[in-house]
Design an enzyme around this catalytic site. Structure first.
Site, PDB file in Angstrom:
ATOM      1  N   GLN A 166      29.725  17.841   7.819  1.00  0.00           N
ATOM      2  CA  GLN A 166      29.346  17.879   9.235  1.00  0.00           C
ATOM      3  C   GLN A 166      27.829  17.802   9.331  1.00  0.00           C
ATOM      4  OE1 GLN A 166      29.134  21.614  11.869  1.00  0.00           O
ATOM      5  NE2 GLN A 166      31.129  20.762  12.407  1.00  0.00           N
ATOM      6  N   HIS A 221      25.598  21.785  20.389  1.00  0.00           N
ATOM      7  CA  HIS A 221      24.426  21.273  19.696  1.00  0.00           C
ATOM      8  C   HIS A 221      23.819  20.114  20.485  1.00  0.00           C
ATOM      9  CE1 HIS A 221      25.049  23.232  15.513  1.00  0.00           C
ATOM     10  NE2 HIS A 221      25.639  23.949  16.446  1.00  0.00           N
ATOM     11  N   ARG A 255      32.889  16.335  16.478  1.00  0.00           N
ATOM     12  CA  ARG A 255      33.441  17.622  16.927  1.00  0.00           C
ATOM     13  C   ARG A 255      32.965  17.836  18.355  1.00  0.00           C
ATOM     14  NH1 ARG A 255      36.081  22.118  15.494  1.00  0.00           N
ATOM     15  NH2 ARG A 255      35.286  24.186  16.002  1.00  0.00           N
ATOM     16  N   ALA A 282      42.786  50.507  -1.846  1.00  0.00           N
ATOM     17  CA  ALA A 282      42.304  50.440  -3.227  1.00  0.00           C
ATOM     18  C   ALA A 282      43.436  50.670  -4.213  1.00  0.00           C
ATOM     19  CB  ALA A 282      41.183  51.467  -3.439  1.00  0.00           C
ATOM     20  N   GLN A 332      44.354  54.863   5.277  1.00  0.00           N
ATOM     21  CA  GLN A 332      43.672  54.828   6.568  1.00  0.00           C
ATOM     22  C   GLN A 332      44.013  53.587   7.388  1.00  0.00           C
ATOM     23  OE1 GLN A 332      39.412  55.960   6.595  1.00  0.00           O
ATOM     24  NE2 GLN A 332      39.677  56.433   4.423  1.00  0.00           N
ATOM     25  N   ARG A 341      43.661  45.754  17.200  1.00  0.00           N
ATOM     26  CA  ARG A 341      43.496  45.659  15.747  1.00  0.00           C
ATOM     27  C   ARG A 341      44.803  45.893  14.988  1.00  0.00           C
ATOM     28  NH1 ARG A 341      39.812  49.186  13.454  1.00  0.00           N
ATOM     29  NH2 ARG A 341      38.991  47.582  12.052  1.00  0.00           N
TER      30      ARG A 341
END
Length: 677
Positions: A108, A178, A226, A398, A425, A435
């Site tokens: 691009q 752009h 684009r 983990a 968590q 979320r």
């Protein structure tokens, strides 16, 4: 129909030919600034990142997001420099690397116009069709004259020639937001000459650029654009985009349209329109792009939160797109196409739209190897000495990753988890508003652990005896952390975000949330509670809330909290809490002035990170061969841990059992320690 016939007829796996270039399937990765350049050149690290995607089966990898063509379009976010012949040998190496895997490679190229930064690079003034400042990059451009226009048109042609000399299969220009798009849009083009006013005048610059590119590269090179096909109120309209496409198509200078919707000149528009993440639905602009495709005669590409195979297949099967871009999905799993072809769609590591790859480019929140292709293997190899006994204690991110990778290496793995579910968590984080997709980090690993026959033992609060009874060769302590201890008067009157999300504490009517980390926890709970109708006040010790997040998440949270009436107060830390009747009085200290302020509320929530849970680790250290020491120098060299010359087990703690960190940090630590076992 057999499974093989079904795969063969899969719309995603059908070839597509554009100007003599045959793409082997309908899946691509679009151009993005990966942050892996070396002095604005696509060197070995950069190439390896893209090579993994084509090894994974996709047809086209497009690179060099916002690659600059001229000195007054400088690098703002580590783009490539296509304005110099120095890049040609890099392109040649890159092309050879990608082509040997049967895929196509395109770059691009762009001039950013007003979107640049006048205080980097050569410190040149930014240019634009009109002197309209962009809010996001904050520069005041000067209006281009005819000399500038001719100069930039030539620069586009020179850059295109370099792409062709480098052996690339094609290129695209970037219009949306752009310089080319700034000429097209009535929001940024107020000129009174032949380049402004009517649509025919506004498209003139784009036409000149593409005519020059075609002149320089000839008829056997693929060239696309684009284009934003609907900028919203005041911008380029959908019907105008169709006219622009018709003009560019008629002249033969464009072979495909890579369609985007919306703008990218503010924090909100870039997050909600240009690069939508977890807060937006899947494929939010597919129908709009599909309507565009129906009315033009050239192939259409598109990328915007197409993260799953079902959505991608729908886009191709139902004629909405010719090439579906799964860019961030391929960051999460470069093997998507190969897994489709093998009938293993259920094993694709999902992109959850966390936008971590935009913040910590290009690292995926839950694929530690991405962006580290020269340091870590994308596919975990089998060990030269399989069959070791690996014990993992703790089933958060983990622990799950340590168990998964150890099992992939061919070892026998036992995972102890004190709770009835794995996830740690993440289970709490996924309960908050937009979320919820975070749970896929857990779900994917659950499926992999099941496939790998890992022995998961739930509801076991493992002690030293439980671990030693397994006669382990390697032990990983992933016991996580607990909300950090509070050391101030009235600390026992505060609750944590954990307490509220887990149900251990009930949310009161009015809530003061005191954030001392700047991470997700405090703002996520503020969003969650305010959306549920609670009166929420957020006090942060930083200059603004969510400072440790990337701009996508931070912007979403700021917008949602503002919409929900959450008042945010900066530079405040919690000094003490006292009870007055049935209410609480929190004394806050202003970090700049050190003045004390009193806030009356029903409930105080303190978010201060976590303290590691280390009792089991401490109890096992003396019995281990390495005294529980993780060799930092070996970690820094991305090497295996030293092998001790006496019998026994190695012991390492990982994730929040070491210190309070992020999901990605925990997964990376687990991966890099276990991938060498």
């Amino acid at each position: 129909m057999t499974a093989i016939q079904s795969i063969t007829k899969d719309p995603l796996l059908q070839p597509l030919t554009i100007r003599g270039l045959t793409l082997r399937n309908r899946v691509m990765s679009t151009a993005h600034a990966s942050g892996m350049d070396d002095a604005n050149m696509p060197d070995f690290r950069y190439q390896r990142y893209h090579e993994e995607k084509v090894k994974g089966g996709l047809a086209l990898t497009m690179f060099g997001g916002s690659s600059n063509i001229a000195p007054d379009s400088p690098s703002v976010f580590r783009q490539l420099d296509v304005g110099t012949d120095r890049i040609i040998p890099h392109f040649q190496d890159f092309s050879e690397r990608i082509h040997k895997h049967g895929a196509a490679l395109m770059c691009q190229i762009t001039h950013m116009g007003r979107r640049g930064d006048a205080q980097v690079g050569a410190w040149l003034p930014m240019i634009a069709p009109s002197p309209i400042r962009e809010q996001l990059h904050r520069n005041f451009p000067r209006e281009m004259d005819k000399y500038d226009i001719d100069r930039v048109v030539r620069a586009f042609g020179d850059a295109a020639w370099r792409c062709q000399e480098g052996g690339l299969d094609g290129l695209e220009t970037l219009a949306g937001g752009h310089l080319i798009g700034q000429f097209l849009s009535p929001l940024t083009n107020f000129r009174g000459d032949e380049f402004g006013g009517s649509l025919e005048n506004r498209v003139r610059f784009a036409l000149m650029v593409h005519e020059e590119i075609r002149r320089r590269v000839g008829d056997n090179f693929v060239v696309g654009i684009r284009l934003s096909i609907d900028e919203g109120e005041g911008g380029t309209r959908f019907d105008e985009a169709l006219q622009i496409a018709e003009i560019l198509s008629r002249e033969g200078s464009v072979d495909f349209f890579n369609c985007m919707v919306g703008r990218m000149d503010t924090d909100v528009t870039i997050v909600e329109e240009n690069m939508p993440g977890m807060s937006r639905p899947l494929g939010p602009f597919l129908e709009t792009v599909g309507r565009f495709r129906q009315q033009i005669g050239l192939p259409v590409f598109h990328a915007a939160r197409v993260t799953d195979v079902a959505t991608a297949r729908h886009a191709i099967r139902d004629g909405l797109l010719d090439m579906v871009a799964m860019t961030r999905a391929h960051i999460a799993d470069p093997e998507i196409v190969n897994k489709i072809a093998r009938g293993e769609e259920d094993r694709i590591r999902p992109c959850i739209g966390a936008s971590h790859c935009l913040y910590k480019k290009p690292h995926c929140i839950h694929n530690p190897a991405v962006g580290r292709e020269t340091l870590l293997p994308m596919q975990v190899p089998k060990s030269d000495a399989p069959g070791k006994k690996v014990v993992v204690v703790g089933g958060g991110p983990a622990g799950m990753e340590a168990a998964r990778v150890s099992a992939e290496r061919g070892h026998n793995v036992v995972l102890f988890e004190a709770a009835p579910k794995l996830g740690g968590q993440v289970l709490l984080a996924a309960r908050t508003s937009w979320r919820k997709d975070l749970i896929s980090i857990v779900d994917w690993r659950l499926a992999e652990l099941d496939r790998l026959a890992v022995d998961v033992r739930y509801n076991v609060y493992a002690e030293s005896g439980d671990v030693l009874a397994e006669t382990p060769d390697h032990v990983f302590i992933a016991t996580g952390g607990l909300p950090a201890a509070k050391h101030f008067n009235g600390a026992d009157l505060a609750v944590s975000a954990w307490d509220l999300l887990s149900g251990d504490a009930q949310a009161a009517r009015s809530i003061l949330i005191c954030d001392q980390t700047g991470r997700h926890e405090a703002v996520a709970v503020a969003d969650h509670l305010s959306a549920a109708g609670h009166e929420v006040t957020l006090a942060t010790s930083d200059a603004q809330s969510a400072v440790e997040m990337g701009y996508p998440d931070r912007t979403v949270f700021h917008k949602r909290l503002a919409e929900q009436g959450v008042s945010t107060h900066p530079y405040l830390t919690l000094h003490s809490i006292r009870r007055e009747g049935n209410r609480l009085v929190a004394t806050m200290e202003h970090r700049l002035t050190h003045s004390l302020q009193e806030w009356t509320t029903d409930q105080v929530v303190l978010e201060a990170g976590t303290d590691p849970v280390t009792e089991l680790y401490d109890g096992l250290r003396n019995a281990s061969v390495n005294d529980g020491v993780t060799d930092v120098d070996a970690m820094a060299r991305w090497e295996a841990q030293p092998v001790r010359d006496r019998p026994g087990f190695s012991l390492h703690r990982i994730g929040d059992a070491v210190t309070s960190r992020t999901i990605h940090a925990a997964l990376l630590e687990a991966f890099r320690l276990t991938v060498h076992l």
